[in-house]
Design a protein around this motif. Structure first.
Motif, short mmCIF file in Angstrom:
data_model
loop_
_atom_site.label_atom_id
_atom_site.label_comp_id
_atom_site.label_asym_id
_atom_site.label_seq_id
_atom_site.Cartn_x
_atom_site.Cartn_y
_atom_site.Cartn_z
N ASP A 335 0.83 -1.21 0.00
CA ASP A 335 0.00 0.00 0.00
C ASP A 335 0.86 1.25 0.00
N MET A 336 1.90 1.26 0.83
CA MET A 336 2.80 2.41 0.87
C MET A 336 3.52 2.57 -0.47
N TRP A 337 4.01 1.48 -1.01
CA TRP A 337 4.79 1.53 -2.24
C TRP A 337 3.94 2.01 -3.42
N VAL A 338 2.72 1.48 -3.55
CA VAL A 338 1.90 1.83 -4.70
C VAL A 338 1.41 3.28 -4.61
N LYS A 339 1.25 3.82 -3.40
CA LYS A 339 0.74 5.18 -3.25
C LYS A 339 1.85 6.22 -3.18
N ARG A 340 2.93 5.91 -2.45
CA ARG A 340 3.97 6.92 -2.20
C ARG A 340 5.34 6.53 -2.74
N GLY A 341 5.38 5.48 -3.51
CA GLY A 341 6.60 5.13 -4.21
C GLY A 341 7.70 4.58 -3.32
N LEU A 342 8.89 4.46 -3.91
CA LEU A 342 10.03 3.88 -3.21
C LEU A 342 10.45 4.70 -1.99
N PRO A 343 10.45 6.04 -2.04
CA PRO A 343 10.80 6.80 -0.82
C PRO A 343 9.86 6.48 0.35
N GLY A 344 8.57 6.36 0.06
CA GLY A 344 7.63 6.02 1.12
C GLY A 344 7.88 4.64 1.67
N LEU A 345 8.19 3.68 0.80
CA LEU A 345 8.49 2.32 1.25
C LEU A 345 9.70 2.30 2.17
N ILE A 346 10.74 3.03 1.80
CA ILE A 346 11.96 3.06 2.63
C ILE A 346 11.67 3.64 4.01
N LEU A 347 10.87 4.71 4.05
CA LEU A 347 10.53 5.32 5.33
C LEU A 347 9.66 4.40 6.18
N LEU A 348 8.74 3.69 5.54
CA LEU A 348 7.91 2.75 6.29
C LEU A 348 8.75 1.65 6.92
N LEU A 349 9.65 1.07 6.14
CA LEU A 349 10.52 0.02 6.68
C LEU A 349 11.39 0.56 7.81
N ALA A 350 11.82 1.82 7.68
CA ALA A 350 12.59 2.44 8.76
C ALA A 350 11.75 2.61 10.01
N PHE A 351 10.44 2.84 9.81
CA PHE A 351 9.54 3.03 10.96
C PHE A 351 9.39 1.74 11.76
N TYR A 352 9.64 0.62 11.13
CA TYR A 352 9.69 -0.65 11.85
C TYR A 352 11.10 -0.91 12.40
N ALA A 353 12.09 -0.77 11.53
CA ALA A 353 13.44 -1.23 11.86
C ALA A 353 14.15 -0.34 12.88
N VAL A 354 14.01 0.97 12.75
CA VAL A 354 14.77 1.87 13.63
C VAL A 354 14.32 1.75 15.09
N PRO A 355 13.01 1.83 15.41
CA PRO A 355 12.62 1.62 16.81
C PRO A 355 13.02 0.24 17.32
N ALA A 356 12.89 -0.80 16.49
CA ALA A 356 13.29 -2.14 16.92
C ALA A 356 14.78 -2.18 17.26
N ALA A 357 15.60 -1.52 16.43
CA ALA A 357 17.04 -1.50 16.68
C ALA A 357 17.38 -0.70 17.94
#
Length: 435
Positions: A335-357
């Motif tokens: 959903d993020m990728w199709v609506k907001r493209g690759l930049p949005g996808l990268i930020l979404l994955l960071a929203f999971y990965a950065v707090p977890a790290a």
């Protein structure tokens, strides 16, 4: 349970007033978790109180200590994501999404402020535990009294089931890793089980699939930090509790699993006919989203462009009309990728990965606490790490961030849990210095 001393008053601020304010912050954080599912918009009461107290505290006595590097990273990420949700990517000056941006900004302010003042551990622990019990209470009422075939609390069943699952597992991780007294461990364990059972009653299969991930994460966090015996005991206890919870719901679990398998098989045989089933709808949305992503992988289609592109494919007979019933792709990443493209996808994955790290417990981070508090810090960091991991798992079959409950629970949980971690580590450092 050891009770930390109140936050040190700011210069010129009466000690009693500072102590009352600190307890008010604790109460707001406790209410945020405790009321999250058992009353309508339950997550809003604690978060609103927390935002108001943070604004008042920031104006009256702004903390002077420099912010930790991790705090600044979380703060920046939250503000960037708030901006991302606010933009449509095809109507740049549309104000339709700015409500989300404002909520993210307030949560970011709360995160910064709580990292300075801290939150007492007991407010978080028992807030999560009572939130888990509250989830089961409303589920039991809806299933037993209202005879609802699928409980949903005061939101939709998928959101309810996911948040209840997190509340349950967070409470269980605190119970099993925190080395409380025997009575407290039993109480927290039973209360955590309530949240998991409430999730089962919701029939939300998307929340069930994260169970192996969460159990494995808890075991790994304990094992890598030298708690090997505790890790084995924790895994065994969770499997046992899982069986206890699953046995009463076995018939429902078996029925839902068989139904999912049947719907997958039917969709693969005849997509146009079976795209209207629960699983078929998801598979059709995923197929369509992947097709559109292939056309615009970097820029995305935007919030208005995505449904327009779907409608065009429906008109051409390339997609089932049922895809227009939902404004999202039933998968957070797609959903993020199709609506907001690759930049949005990268930020979404960071929203999971950065707090977890940042939350992940390491031996170096646990060494920040004195020996008496180290297991408590492990338990709190483990419970915090489960939040982004759980959301990542939920996102495979549901767009959690398309709903207000998903956004509010995630961002304010980040703020509260980080505030608890900072307080525990700071007070342990003060104790070490004084000794």
């Amino acid at each position: 349970m050891n009770v930390p001393t109140p936050v040190t008053p700011q210069p010129g601020q009466p000690g009693k007033r500072a102590a009352v304010f600190a307890y008010a912050l604790d109460a707001a954080c406790f209410a945020f978790f405790a009321l999250s599912l058992c009353v309508p918009s339950g997550y809003s009461y604690g978060s609103t109180a927390l935002a108001l107290l943070t604004l008042a505290g920031s104006i009256a006595a702004r903390p002077k200590d420099p912010a930790r590097r991790e705090t600044l990273v979380l703060l920046g990420l939250m503000l960037v994501l708030g901006l991302l949700w606010s933009l449509s990517f095809d109507r740049w000056f549309s104000a339709a999404g700015w409500g989300y941006g404002a909520k993210y900004a307030l949560a970011a302010l709360c995160l910064w402020y709580l990292s300075k003042t801290g939150i007492r551990l007991r407010a978080i622990v028992w807030g999560l535990a009572l939130g888990s019990v509250g989830a089961l209470a409303i589920a039991a009422y809806q299933a037993g009294v209202l005879k609802m075939p699928r409980v949903s609390g005061f939101t939709n069943a998928i959101q309810y089931g996911g948040i209840a699952m997190y509340l349950g597992f967070a409470t269980l991780s605190l119970a099993l890793l925190g080395r409380w007294s025997k009575s407290q461990t039993i109480a927290l364990g039973l209360m955590g089980t309530c949240g998991i059972y409430a999730s089962f009653l919701s029939d939300s299969r998307g929340s069930w699939v994260v169970i192996p991930l969460l159990i494995a994460a808890i075991w790994l966090m304990a094992w890598l930090n030298g708690y090997k015996r505790l890790a084995s005991m924790t895994a065994a206890a969770m499997l046992m509790l899982g069986l206890i919870v699953a046995i009463p719901a076995y018939q429902k679990l078996e029925q839902r699993s068989a139904e999912a398998s049947r719907e997958v098989s039917q969709y693969l045989q005849d997509p146009q006919k079976y795209a209207v089933t629960s699983v078929g709808q998801r598979l059709e949305q995923w197929r369509l989203a992947i097709h559109l992503i292939e056309q615009r992988p970097f820029s995305g289609w935007g919030l208005a462009g995505y449904p327009a592109a779907k409608q065009q494919m429906v008109d051409q007979g390339l997609a089932h009309p049922s895809v227009m019933e939902y404004g999202h792709a039933h998968n957070e990443i797609l959903d993020m990728w199709v609506k907001r493209g690759l930049p949005g996808l990268i930020l979404l994955l960071a929203f999971y990965a950065v707090p977890a790290a940042i939350f992940w417990p390491t031996q170096r981070r646990l060494a920040c606490a004195d020996a008496a508090q180290r297991s408590r810090l492990l338990a709190l960091r483990a419970a915090a790490t489960l939040l982004p991991l759980a959301y990542f798992g939920f996102g495979w079959t549901q767009v959690f961030f398309a709903h207000n409950s998903g956004n509010m629970f995630y961002i304010f949980s980040l703020a509260v849990l980080w505030g608890g971690i900072c307080r525990l580590e700071t007070r342990s450092a003060i104790t070490k210095t004084q000794s």
